[in-house]
Design a protein around this motif. Structure first.
Motif, mmCIF file in Angstrom:
data_model
loop_
_atom_site.group_PDB
_atom_site.id
_atom_site.type_symbol
_atom_site.label_atom_id
_atom_site.label_comp_id
_atom_site.label_asym_id
_atom_site.label_seq_id
_atom_site.Cartn_x
_atom_site.Cartn_y
_atom_site.Cartn_z
ATOM 1 N N ASN B 203 -26.442 -1.624 -8.395
ATOM 2 C CA ASN B 203 -25.845 0.612 -8.390
ATOM 3 C C ASN B 203 -24.728 0.672 -7.729
ATOM 4 N N ILE B 204 -23.883 -0.270 -6.934
ATOM 5 C CA ILE B 204 -22.621 -1.017 -6.183
ATOM 6 C C ILE B 204 -21.455 0.129 -6.583
ATOM 7 N N LYS B 205 -20.680 1.199 -5.607
ATOM 8 C CA LYS B 205 -19.928 2.082 -6.112
ATOM 9 C C LYS B 205 -18.703 1.013 -6.306
ATOM 10 N N PHE B 206 -17.603 0.756 -7.164
ATOM 11 C CA PHE B 206 -16.511 0.107 -7.277
ATOM 12 C C PHE B 206 -15.251 0.619 -8.245
ATOM 13 N N TYR B 207 -14.338 0.312 -8.459
ATOM 14 C CA TYR B 207 -13.049 0.716 -9.107
ATOM 15 C C TYR B 207 -12.352 0.554 -8.930
ATOM 16 N N GLU B 208 -11.996 -0.156 -10.043
ATOM 17 C CA GLU B 208 -10.519 -0.980 -11.037
ATOM 18 C C GLU B 208 -9.194 -0.473 -10.549
ATOM 19 N N LYS B 209 -8.501 -0.761 -10.313
ATOM 20 C CA LYS B 209 -6.975 -0.335 -10.052
ATOM 21 C C LYS B 209 -5.702 -1.331 -10.335
ATOM 22 N N GLU B 210 -4.703 -0.498 -10.944
ATOM 23 C CA GLU B 210 -3.867 -1.648 -11.271
ATOM 24 C C GLU B 210 -2.103 -1.018 -10.353
ATOM 25 N N SER B 211 -2.646 -0.457 -9.259
ATOM 26 C CA SER B 211 -1.547 -0.009 -8.007
ATOM 27 C C SER B 211 -1.933 0.255 -6.688
ATOM 28 N N LEU B 212 -1.770 -0.796 -5.979
ATOM 29 C CA LEU B 212 -1.773 0.028 -4.473
ATOM 30 C C LEU B 212 -1.694 1.799 -4.138
ATOM 31 N N ASN B 213 -0.892 1.940 -5.401
ATOM 32 C CA ASN B 213 -0.354 3.751 -4.951
ATOM 33 C C ASN B 213 -2.148 4.094 -5.542
ATOM 34 N N ASP B 214 -2.635 3.824 -6.796
ATOM 35 C CA ASP B 214 -3.614 4.460 -7.176
ATOM 36 C C ASP B 214 -4.784 4.366 -6.046
ATOM 37 N N LEU B 215 -4.491 3.852 -5.014
ATOM 38 C CA LEU B 215 -5.437 4.313 -4.358
ATOM 39 C C LEU B 215 -5.930 4.262 -3.376
ATOM 40 N N ASP B 216 -7.431 5.443 -3.406
ATOM 41 C CA ASP B 216 -7.913 5.935 -1.916
ATOM 42 C C ASP B 216 -7.343 5.733 -0.747
ATOM 43 N N GLU B 217 -7.324 6.740 -0.135
ATOM 44 C CA GLU B 217 -5.822 6.780 1.667
ATOM 45 C C GLU B 217 -7.270 6.338 2.610
ATOM 46 N N ASP B 218 -8.157 6.666 2.093
ATOM 47 C CA ASP B 218 -9.082 6.909 3.332
ATOM 48 C C ASP B 218 -9.646 5.483 3.548
ATOM 49 N N VAL B 219 -9.590 4.309 2.416
ATOM 50 C CA VAL B 219 -10.206 3.305 2.760
ATOM 51 C C VAL B 219 -9.841 2.109 4.528
ATOM 52 N N ASP B 220 -11.223 1.273 4.347
ATOM 53 C CA ASP B 220 -11.022 1.006 6.162
ATOM 54 C C ASP B 220 -10.286 -0.298 6.198
ATOM 55 N N VAL B 221 -10.539 -1.035 4.572
ATOM 56 C CA VAL B 221 -10.463 -2.545 5.232
ATOM 57 C C VAL B 221 -9.438 -3.337 3.963
ATOM 58 N N GLU B 250 6.786 -0.022 5.039
ATOM 59 C CA GLU B 250 6.541 1.730 4.549
ATOM 60 C C GLU B 250 5.489 2.207 4.021
ATOM 61 N N TYR B 251 4.054 1.029 3.533
ATOM 62 C CA TYR B 251 3.775 1.499 2.701
ATOM 63 C C TYR B 251 2.213 1.292 4.190
ATOM 64 N N VAL B 252 2.359 0.447 4.912
ATOM 65 C CA VAL B 252 0.916 0.518 5.626
ATOM 66 C C VAL B 252 1.255 1.344 7.136
ATOM 67 N N GLU B 253 2.389 1.859 7.794
ATOM 68 C CA GLU B 253 2.354 2.695 8.744
ATOM 69 C C GLU B 253 2.082 4.397 8.685
ATOM 70 N N TYR B 271 6.964 -10.170 6.749
ATOM 71 C CA TYR B 271 6.651 -10.553 8.008
ATOM 72 C C TYR B 271 6.567 -9.324 8.945
ATOM 73 N N GLU B 272 7.559 -7.886 8.560
ATOM 74 C CA GLU B 272 7.378 -7.060 9.379
ATOM 75 C C GLU B 272 6.020 -6.085 9.562
ATOM 76 N N VAL B 273 5.651 -6.939 9.442
ATOM 77 C CA VAL B 273 4.385 -5.877 8.801
ATOM 78 C C VAL B 273 3.365 -6.655 10.103
ATOM 79 N N ASP B 274 3.480 -7.406 10.481
ATOM 80 C CA ASP B 274 2.898 -8.846 11.568
ATOM 81 C C ASP B 274 2.792 -7.436 12.800
ATOM 82 N N LYS B 275 3.756 -7.256 14.016
ATOM 83 C CA LYS B 275 3.959 -6.165 14.614
ATOM 84 C C LYS B 275 3.004 -5.181 14.527
#
Lengths: 305, 305, 305
Positions: B203-221, B250-253, B271-275
């Motif tokens: 009974n664990i909630k999970f969602y399968e997605k094909e794109s990063l853009n479909d991801l819930d904004e609210d994700v922790d990790v 751009e996706y991460v900021e 590599y730019e994400v590292d900072k």
């Protein structure tokens, strides 16, 4: 004692002294307390041919004593590959370390190294010569498990022609009193003539047998070695022979002897034998640690005196 | 706890206990003072296939605790090459060391080894099974960086079909309360059916997605893994797909999530994400040290009790 | 001083400070007592190309100080083989260790690594750049054996064109006062033009010679290097030339100079020379230990301040 090159350099007194010191080391190990007896000292393992087990046993012994280790095994990528001589390598490494364990494919390499080293050299095998620490741990195992070396009856089984371990142990046992030996091997792999002659000259009782079934019931130690296929010109000959020297559960049960083996074992002792009280080969391998601790400690201390 | 073979052997309580001990280890590391908690103890790293990073992480953990390490990685030149079985190798090494970290290509090798070893075995990977210490350091990273594990929302990105790290972490998270999971992958590399079924059963909630853009904004990790070209029968398919799972600046900021990655990274995170403050993968790698310190200490102490 | 990348980063003052600290380390070594100056600290040796001698010298230095070492040399079996960048490797390892010794085939690798590392980087060779610790141990040898560096007369013999050791030492000596240099080499292997120009610009006295026989009797140091066959387009040219730069007993006897060599030696110095008091190359190799001890200690302490 400045180096440990060959069993032929040390007498019975010195052997007993080392075994005695090894017993102390084993007791220290049993306390599970950290030791600092060689803190700040460095062992260099210089291996011109690989022998992981021997290397790890020495490294463990050094580290159990609180000492450190540097390792030179990747010789193809070292100064040796650029044409450096063994002598130069030893001179440099003996400026880094307090003691060197050397393994080299050429007979006499360890003796040569000892002439140029500022620090003690331990021979961990050079060519067809057996390394003396294996023999000392074999003797220690007999002492610990039988309670004495003088007067034992020991049977050697398997490849007695090429087995360096066996030759060195036979020599060492000939220094003790009233040892009786049984040599059990296929006729292709009999004990070499020069060793037989040496035993005769020393008036040591020995018996050559072709089968385990001909063995005196009363034997104290069964020292088993691997029979290698490559030793037989005819592979069929090997297949015919190998089964008869395999140690099986039924053969062992109820016997009074202990079973020793220098390891690695391939299939010359059945896995079922491992659980029997006679099986001592893993204990024998462990005994290498206190024996090598005793040797490392003695040589380093003697050298700094 | 005598060995650490699989995450399936330990429950939530035991996990939390290890994470707690790891926190203490991290604080001890931060003091920069030498520790002697495992002085005189020896870890043997026995690697039948190479994994330098994992080996170094364990060795560092042991040495930070004041312990020592012996290393058996050159197996082609060892007794193994002469035909020695895993069981015999483990029996010998467990006579040398106080704990063994084992990596082996065959599934079940670590479990087998644990049945013959006198000392604790830590599984550092056997076949398709993930090594549990990676999962424990992943959990520790979440705990340290998010502050809790219960109730987190975590997205897994990349190769979810073959990624052992992901499978093991998904299982471990299923032991915690109210965790929500997002699986973002090309359809060729979707989470395997048995894991999906297991999550449904729990009974664990999970969602399968094909794109990063479909991801819930609210994700922790955001847990990113490498997509390997070799996994695609058609190289063109790989080329089409790979860009869409690449993490860009751009996706991460501005996002609230942290980014984790088991490393090595090739080009799935720019590599730019590292900072950016979201990038936690190098910290995650560091967290492997206190986590492995906690495990080494616990297993050795439990074994000597 | 945060890293040690190139001799060009440090001035005469700093050099003298290191040599001074090395002298103290040598005295500590001579007491034969265990040191705990870097207890609990970890050195990582990260070697993208093998150099066993250099690695062992650093490892010995670290262990003599009571510190520990982790070693990453089998790079073909590591994350690097999976496509990990130098930068990522350094970031991960600098989360494990307190200092990194790096050897890499590409020029500039050590500098790049130092920009991403949390801990000090010591350059143990990158491409055609010499590693600065070799130069510092050369200077230390001169200081210990001649008693001063200012005002010495030094002759460099052998391959002056490709010899990185020589180029770096010539540069370092140019920081001292009144040093006179002799360059003795076959014309194919003369000192490169840019170094000659630099010496002229600094008004340093130097003399180019083609034969050992043209050398000033009064020279303090003979610094010999290996002439490699591969450097000659025509093998006959090599055969003609090599004998004339070989150091023989007859040439050395009665001379006041000391003989240095970075080792390994192949046949450019006769073995008979080893016994003469002028031969200092094995001592020079030993001096690498206290010099590297001084550098490891200084960099780790400076970094934690």
């Amino acid at each position: 004692m400045r180096h440990l090159i060959s069993m032929k350099d040390i007498g019975k007194e010195e052997i007993l002294e080392i075994l005695d010191e090894a017993r102390k080391m084993e007791e220290l190990l049993n306390t599970k307390r950290p030791l600092r007896l060689l803190e700040g000292k460095i062992l260099a393992t210089v291996f011109y041919e690989p022998s992981t087990r021997t290397r790890l046993s020495f490294e463990t012994a050094m580290k159990r004593l609180g000492g450190e280790v540097i390792t030179m095994t990747d010789l193809k990528s070292s100064s040796v590959a650029k044409g450096e001589s063994l002598i130069d390598t030893i001179r440099v490494i003996s400026g880094y370390a307090d003691i060197i364990v050397l393994r080299h494919p050429s007979e006499g390499a360890a003796r040569l190294a000892s002439e140029y080293s500022q620090v003690p050299i331990i021979n961990a095998g050079d060519g067809s010569n057996q390394h003396p620490t294996q023999t000392l741990l074999d003797l220690y195992t007999i002492m610990r498990e039988i309670g004495r070396i003088d007067g034992i009856k020991i049977a050697f089984v398997g490849d007695l022609k090429y087995g360096r371990t066996v030759h060195s142990l036979v020599y060492a046992l000939s220094l003790f009193d009233d040892v009786e030996m049984y040599f059990v091997s296929p006729k292709e792999l009999k004990m070499p003539e020069d060793i037989i002659e040496d035993l005769k000259a020393k008036n040591i009782k020995f018996y050559e047998k072709e089968s385990l079934n001909d063995l005196d019931e009363d034997v104290d130690v069964l020292y088993v070695t691997r029979i290698q296929k490559e030793r037989f010109p005819d592979p069929n000959e090997y297949e015919k022979v190998k089964g008869s020297y395999k140690i099986k559960k039924e053969y062992v049960e109820g016997k009074k002897f202990i079973i020793m083996h220098p390891l690695p074992r391939v299939d010359e002792i059945d896995y079922e034998v491992d659980k029997l009280p006679q099986a001592k080969y893993f204990k024998q391998s462990f005994y290498g640690i206190p024996v090598r601790m005793a040797i490392l400690k003695k040589l380093i201390e003697d050298n700094e005196r």
